[in-house]
Scaffold this motif. Structure first.
Motif, short mmCIF file in Angstrom:
data_model
loop_
_atom_site.label_atom_id
_atom_site.label_comp_id
_atom_site.label_asym_id
_atom_site.label_seq_id
_atom_site.Cartn_x
_atom_site.Cartn_y
_atom_site.Cartn_z
N ARG A 28 16.76 -2.69 50.99
CA ARG A 28 15.69 -3.54 50.48
C ARG A 28 14.32 -3.09 51.00
O ARG A 28 14.12 -2.92 52.20
N GLY A 29 13.41 -2.82 50.05
CA GLY A 29 12.04 -2.45 50.39
C GLY A 29 11.84 -1.02 50.83
O GLY A 29 10.75 -0.65 51.26
N VAL A 30 12.89 -0.17 50.71
CA VAL A 30 12.79 1.21 51.16
C VAL A 30 13.20 2.16 50.02
O VAL A 30 14.12 1.87 49.28
N ARG A 31 12.50 3.30 49.91
CA ARG A 31 12.87 4.34 48.95
C ARG A 31 13.54 5.48 49.70
O ARG A 31 12.97 6.03 50.64
N HIS A 32 14.76 5.82 49.29
CA HIS A 32 15.50 6.93 49.89
C HIS A 32 15.65 8.04 48.86
O HIS A 32 15.78 7.77 47.67
N GLN A 33 15.64 9.27 49.31
CA GLN A 33 15.98 10.42 48.46
C GLN A 33 17.48 10.64 48.63
O GLN A 33 17.95 10.81 49.76
N CYS A 34 18.22 10.62 47.53
CA CYS A 34 19.67 10.67 47.60
C CYS A 34 20.24 11.72 46.66
O CYS A 34 19.63 12.10 45.67
N HIS A 35 21.46 12.14 46.99
CA HIS A 35 22.21 13.11 46.18
C HIS A 35 22.94 12.34 45.07
O HIS A 35 23.63 11.37 45.34
N TYR A 36 22.80 12.79 43.84
CA TYR A 36 23.44 12.13 42.70
C TYR A 36 24.05 13.17 41.79
O TYR A 36 23.38 14.11 41.38
N ASP A 37 25.33 13.00 41.48
CA ASP A 37 26.04 13.91 40.59
C ASP A 37 26.21 13.22 39.25
O ASP A 37 26.80 12.15 39.17
N THR A 38 25.68 13.82 38.21
CA THR A 38 25.75 13.23 36.87
C THR A 38 27.05 13.56 36.17
O THR A 38 27.32 13.07 35.08
#
Length: 143
Positions: A80-90
């Motif tokens: 909540r209230g934070v932006r994280h850079q994350c790994h995402y596999d489509t």
């Protein structure tokens, strides 16, 4: 305390002015480790993540980490209230996306309960989708 449970999941996704919903009812595992609750289950063809195992790590009412392994590998941190850079596999390829947590509500206890979380996904800071997930964990009579 590892238990077999019945898990009901409803996902609401908004992208480009259109809304889509996915619902899944499945069996899985529920346990507590180091003060955090874990909800683990196998995805199905209905969710678009066939042959994928998903674990939701719930850290109170502030943070949920969604970890997928198998045919699709991803780790999304919803805080909540934070932006994280994350790994995402489509499924067609991997990318790094921004995940901004809007809401985390955990009403989980040792017997199960309810979890809700909402977040946005962005690619190069451009909004890709708005997402809300509602999870209900019930005691199961499965042995």
């Amino acid at each position: 305390m590892k238990k077999d449970v019945l898990i009901e999941i409803k996902g609401v996704y908004r992208q480009g002015g259109e809304e889509d919903q996915i619902e899944l009812c499945t069996v899985g595992s529920y346990y507590r480790r180091n003060g955090h609750y874990y909800i683990a289950y196998d995805e199905s063809e209905a969710t678009g993540f066939e042959d994928t195992h998903t674990v939701l790590k719930v850290e109170g009412s502030d943070r949920v980490t969604l970890i997928r392994s198998g045919s699709t590998k991803s780790q999304l941190i919803i805080e909540r209230g934070v932006r994280h850079q994350c790994h995402y596999d489509t499924g067609l390829g991997s990318m790094t996306i921004g995940v901004s947590g809007n809401r985390v509500v955990s009403l989980l206890n040792d017997d199960g309960g309810r979890l809700e979380f909402a977040y946005t996904l962005d690619v190069n800071t451009s909004l890709a989708s708005e997402n809300a997930v509602f999870v209900q964990v019930h005691q199961s009579s499965i042995s």
